[in-house]
Design an enzyme around this catalytic site. Structure first.
Site, PDB file in Angstrom:
ATOM      1  N   LYS A 223       0.847  -1.179   0.000  1.00 32.27           N
ATOM      2  CA  LYS A 223       0.000   0.000   0.000  1.00 32.27           C
ATOM      3  C   LYS A 223       0.890   1.238   0.000  1.00 32.27           C
ATOM      4  O   LYS A 223       1.906   1.268   0.718  1.00 32.27           O
ATOM      5  CB  LYS A 223      -0.893  -0.005   1.244  1.00 32.27           C
ATOM      6  CG  LYS A 223      -1.806  -1.220   1.316  1.00 32.27           C
ATOM      7  CD  LYS A 223      -2.857  -1.203   0.220  1.00 32.27           C
ATOM      8  CE  LYS A 223      -3.810  -2.377   0.339  1.00 32.27           C
ATOM      9  NZ  LYS A 223      -4.930  -2.298  -0.611  1.00 32.27           N
ATOM     10  N   ASP A 251      -0.257  -0.064  -4.474  1.00 31.50           N
ATOM     11  CA  ASP A 251      -1.699   0.187  -4.456  1.00 31.50           C
ATOM     12  C   ASP A 251      -1.969   1.483  -3.708  1.00 31.50           C
ATOM     13  O   ASP A 251      -1.689   1.594  -2.521  1.00 31.50           O
ATOM     14  CB  ASP A 251      -2.395  -0.986  -3.742  1.00 31.50           C
ATOM     15  CG  ASP A 251      -3.913  -0.871  -3.749  1.00 31.50           C
ATOM     16  OD1 ASP A 251      -4.441   0.140  -4.240  1.00 31.50           O
ATOM     17  OD2 ASP A 251      -4.569  -1.815  -3.261  1.00 31.50           O
ATOM     18  N   GLU A 277      -1.871   0.402  -8.626  1.00 29.69           N
ATOM     19  CA  GLU A 277      -3.289   0.074  -8.514  1.00 29.69           C
ATOM     20  C   GLU A 277      -4.083   1.268  -7.989  1.00 29.69           C
ATOM     21  O   GLU A 277      -3.615   1.980  -7.091  1.00 29.69           O
ATOM     22  CB  GLU A 277      -3.406  -1.112  -7.546  1.00 29.69           C
ATOM     23  CG  GLU A 277      -4.795  -1.663  -7.396  1.00 29.69           C
ATOM     24  CD  GLU A 277      -4.762  -2.983  -6.621  1.00 29.69           C
ATOM     25  OE1 GLU A 277      -3.771  -3.735  -6.744  1.00 29.69           O
ATOM     26  OE2 GLU A 277      -5.729  -3.238  -5.872  1.00 29.69           O
ATOM     27  N   GLU A 304     -11.417  -2.906  -8.286  1.00 26.94           N
ATOM     28  CA  GLU A 304     -12.173  -3.366  -7.116  1.00 26.94           C
ATOM     29  C   GLU A 304     -13.333  -2.446  -6.763  1.00 26.94           C
ATOM     30  O   GLU A 304     -14.296  -2.871  -6.140  1.00 26.94           O
ATOM     31  CB  GLU A 304     -11.251  -3.542  -5.898  1.00 26.94           C
ATOM     32  CG  GLU A 304     -10.774  -2.254  -5.280  1.00 26.94           C
ATOM     33  CD  GLU A 304      -9.851  -2.475  -4.077  1.00 26.94           C
ATOM     34  OE1 GLU A 304      -8.656  -2.730  -4.310  1.00 26.94           O
ATOM     35  OE2 GLU A 304     -10.326  -2.410  -2.935  1.00 26.94           O
ATOM     36  N   ASP A 327     -13.945  -7.789  -9.004  1.00 24.04           N
ATOM     37  CA  ASP A 327     -14.280  -8.076  -7.612  1.00 24.04           C
ATOM     38  C   ASP A 327     -15.562  -8.895  -7.646  1.00 24.04           C
ATOM     39  O   ASP A 327     -16.491  -8.568  -8.391  1.00 24.04           O
ATOM     40  CB  ASP A 327     -14.487  -6.760  -6.851  1.00 24.04           C
ATOM     41  CG  ASP A 327     -14.851  -6.999  -5.396  1.00 24.04           C
ATOM     42  OD1 ASP A 327     -13.985  -6.780  -4.537  1.00 24.04           O
ATOM     43  OD2 ASP A 327     -15.997  -7.408  -5.109  1.00 24.04           O
ATOM     44  N   HIS A 354      -9.275  -8.688  -7.584  1.00 23.85           N
ATOM     45  CA  HIS A 354      -9.185  -8.192  -6.212  1.00 23.85           C
ATOM     46  C   HIS A 354      -9.745  -9.249  -5.279  1.00 23.85           C
ATOM     47  O   HIS A 354     -10.743  -9.897  -5.578  1.00 23.85           O
ATOM     48  CB  HIS A 354     -10.022  -6.919  -6.077  1.00 23.85           C
ATOM     49  CG  HIS A 354     -10.213  -6.454  -4.672  1.00 23.85           C
ATOM     50  ND1 HIS A 354     -11.436  -6.471  -4.027  1.00 23.85           N
ATOM     51  CD2 HIS A 354      -9.329  -5.970  -3.773  1.00 23.85           C
ATOM     52  CE1 HIS A 354     -11.296  -5.997  -2.798  1.00 23.85           C
ATOM     53  NE2 HIS A 354     -10.033  -5.683  -2.609  1.00 23.85           N
TER      54      HIS A 354
END
Lengths: 431, 431
Positions: A223, A251, A277, A304, A327, A354
């Site tokens: 992240k 992400d 992402e 997602e 997703d 995801h």
């Protein structure tokens, strides 16, 4: 099992896990999620006793609203003949999504669309249980004609027609049995996000990176987006621990505006990034395209939070993504995800779902395995997100070994939560 | 009024009017709407006794879910200091829209976003009542700096920065008093959709067209998209009754895919069409742009189902619309609509609000009048939809005379429904 059984009950549960206590799932936009499921069980009067389980995933507050939205679909289900309904899930999808009054609440987005997704997925779970097959195998045995009947091509025909979809599926019909066997033998690639949550300190990051490599993963995800210096340091640590051969994706969880995204990603470009992402709002297809162009050759991944097939269509038309992240519980269930898999195939973009959350790994593995068997025919650059938490609450939890999802073999959609977990984590039981 | 009063209650009401009985509101996608409002009243312990009223508009089924979503926001409101909250509605907006757990349910779209819009609008109603001004005048008296503080520029800065917005508002600061006086004298242009519902027969269409012209309207709108021959016949009838000088717009209510839209509108192009509204999915910005290009010079109008400022931004960036139709209750209330008005000003596109429904005329007139006074400074090609129904349920109903909305003068947002109507049309009273 008889032809005359009917749906007799739709029970809903507001399930919340207190994940915020450990900062599992913490990222630049979600500092303290409580992973939750707005959950339903469809019951019938068939002597086979099978139930259909499904859910929408949320991260805490508002899970009651999501649960109420699922409950509001009860009148569309109660009393319906089970066999006829399951034999025409394309028709059921259209009836729910295009209900002229309900669609005002979206249309085709947000709480009501996710509620429809939960119901559709529960019906697929029931169908697969009744067929005695895991969902991915049930889908993989349907004919191209049956599969396109599941898809609503409304608003897609400028990019994908029914005939083009049929052609894609017919190409994928050859060798299905071999690919099914390949999945049963070797599973499907996984990547892990477990090391990379923002709330973890550097020591935990180091340790989890080493563990990920030891566990056989060749792609991990971090992240980013809260602080640029932190991002640089954490990418350096991850690269040190993982070595040069492990792919590292990042992400941002929609953290940036378009100009910020381009600048920030530019600053991280020395770190050999596999994909970036959710650089910005999932609604901003033009923004994604502008970012993708500016940061090339670093690829953009997203999906997602993409609300429906119509937005995916545009992201593909504009080249706004290079990895498409379906997703299982955001769009209107299996049917809409088949539409999205077909769009991705048309545009030659790999689908990398995801997962994580509550039960998303359990669901989405079925879709990727079906994609391999019947549509894409390849695992090249394909991989399913894996996060190692909350699986213990499921009756048929995912098994990831050597960096690969092992094929689920139990009948159904792997969506059934254990009764003890439903009881222990029920926040409110709606009537 | 004291500085210490607090919000003490948020009462919600599921209000439904049985409009489907007369086919008022029938169009190609909505054959039998029951116009409804998920309604709330914010009460305080201030001795002034003022309440804030707001609502989301729906067309029937699902209004209970929308009402539950508004109720789920109660914890964000109860106990809040009234003065401080109303003095920083930009901060309140950000707190609700960017709540890290709630935003998973959108983000910024659908049921939860509309619920936030209803709450924000109710707070503006309260603010305007406490200021003793109709909302349009309250907004028109705020400084450019105060107004930009209401706006969240997240995801907009590639098209509109805070500084650019300030510059637009500063340009609009000159002559505000004169334009306010002009509105008080002459009102704001209206157009009517009352003649054009699909469920009306030809005689009723003829009669209502004549009445519209007699009432002073110079733009009417017909619903189209169910049957091409019907559309041709109805456009011919409307043109016969209205004569050559009345503008006729058409509204397809998202009926078409992109190729169908281009073909169908091409077939209607001989009929002097002022605009084509909602030719396809509101999510399809590329589709709108493709249609706009193909059918030029016939202009595209859209917006009543556009979920948020991010999608409007893209429609403007791509030239996908020539008339921007804000809706007072679809996006997150007054604040987001100010962002959208500023975007429209930046791109030089006239704003022609969607109205009708339940109370949408009452709300949106304030936004257009504010737009004229403080932003656009012109009424050229601007007009607000008007539908003549359900106004009798409001305490301060719109007054349309000679084809123009007369300026509301009562304090507030004109959003207060009569207690007798709340009582008579309550479907379920949620706790």
């Amino acid at each position: 099992m008889t032809g005359w059984s009917r749906i007799t009950a739709v029970d809903t549960y507001d399930i919340r896990f207190p994940t915020s206590q450990q900062l599992d799932g913490s990222d630049a936009m979600n500092p303290d999620p409580d992973y939750s499921a707005a959950y339903l069980v469809i019951r019938t009067d068939d002597p086979d006793g099978h139930e259909g389980h499904g859910f929408a995933f949320t991260i805490g507050r508002g899970n009651d609203v999501q649960t109420a939205a699922i409950g509001a679909l009860r009148p569309y289900l109660i009393g319906r003949p089970v066999s006829a309904t399951l034999a025409d899930l394309g028709g059921m999808w259209r009836e729910l999504v295009h209900d002229s009054q309900l669609r005002w609440l979206g249309p085709e987005k947000g709480v009501m669309h996710m509620a429809i997704g939960a119901v559709i997925n529960a019906l697929w779970d029931l169908a697969a249980k009744r067929a005695g097959l895991p969902l991915w195998r049930l889908l993989s045995r349907m004919t191209p004609e049956e599969l396109v009947d599941l898809v609503d091509f409304r608003y897609l025909t400028d990019a994908l027609t029914r005939d083009e979809a049929l052609e894609i599926l017919r190409r994928g019909a050859d060798g299905r049995a071999e690919r099914e066997a390949e999945i049963l033998r070797g599973g499907y690639p996984a990547y892990t996000t477990s090391p990379g949550w923002l709330g973890y300190d550097d020591d935990k990051l180091r340790r989890l990176c080493r563990e990920a490599v030891d566990d056989g993963f060749d792609l991990i995800k971090l992240k980013v987006g809260a602080d640029l210096d932190d991002d640089r340091r954490r990418l350096r640590i991850a690269r040190e621990e993982c070595g040069p051969d492990i792919r590292i994706a990042i992400d941002a969880n929609q953290r940036w505006d378009v100009p910020d995204a381009i600048e920030w990603i530019g600053a991280l470009s020395p770190y050999q990034i596999w994909w970036v992402e959710e650089p910005t709002s999932p609604d901003d297809v033009l923004g994604h395209a502008a970012i993708a162009k500016a940061i090339a050759p670093i690829p953009v991944a997203t999906g997602e939070h993409v609300q429906n097939r119509i937005v995916f269509k545009q992201l593909l038309q504009l080249g706004g993504l290079s990895f498409l992240q379906i997703d299982a519980a955001r769009v209107a269930g299996v049917n809409e995800n088949i539409a999205i898999l077909l769009l991705a195939a048309k545009f030659g973009v790999p689908v990398c779902p995801h997962a994580g959350g509550v039960g998303l790994c359990e669901l989405v593995q079925h879709l990727s395995m079906f994609d391999f068997v019947a549509i894409s025919q390849t695992q090249q650059d394909r991989t399913i997100e894996y996060v190692d938490h909350l699986h213990e609450h499921f009756a048929d939890p995912v098994v990831v070994r050597g960096g690969r999802y092992q094929a689920p073999t139990a009948p159904g959609f792997s969506s059934t939560m254990l009764p003890a977990s439903l009881a222990a984590y029920s926040h409110i039981d709606l009537p």
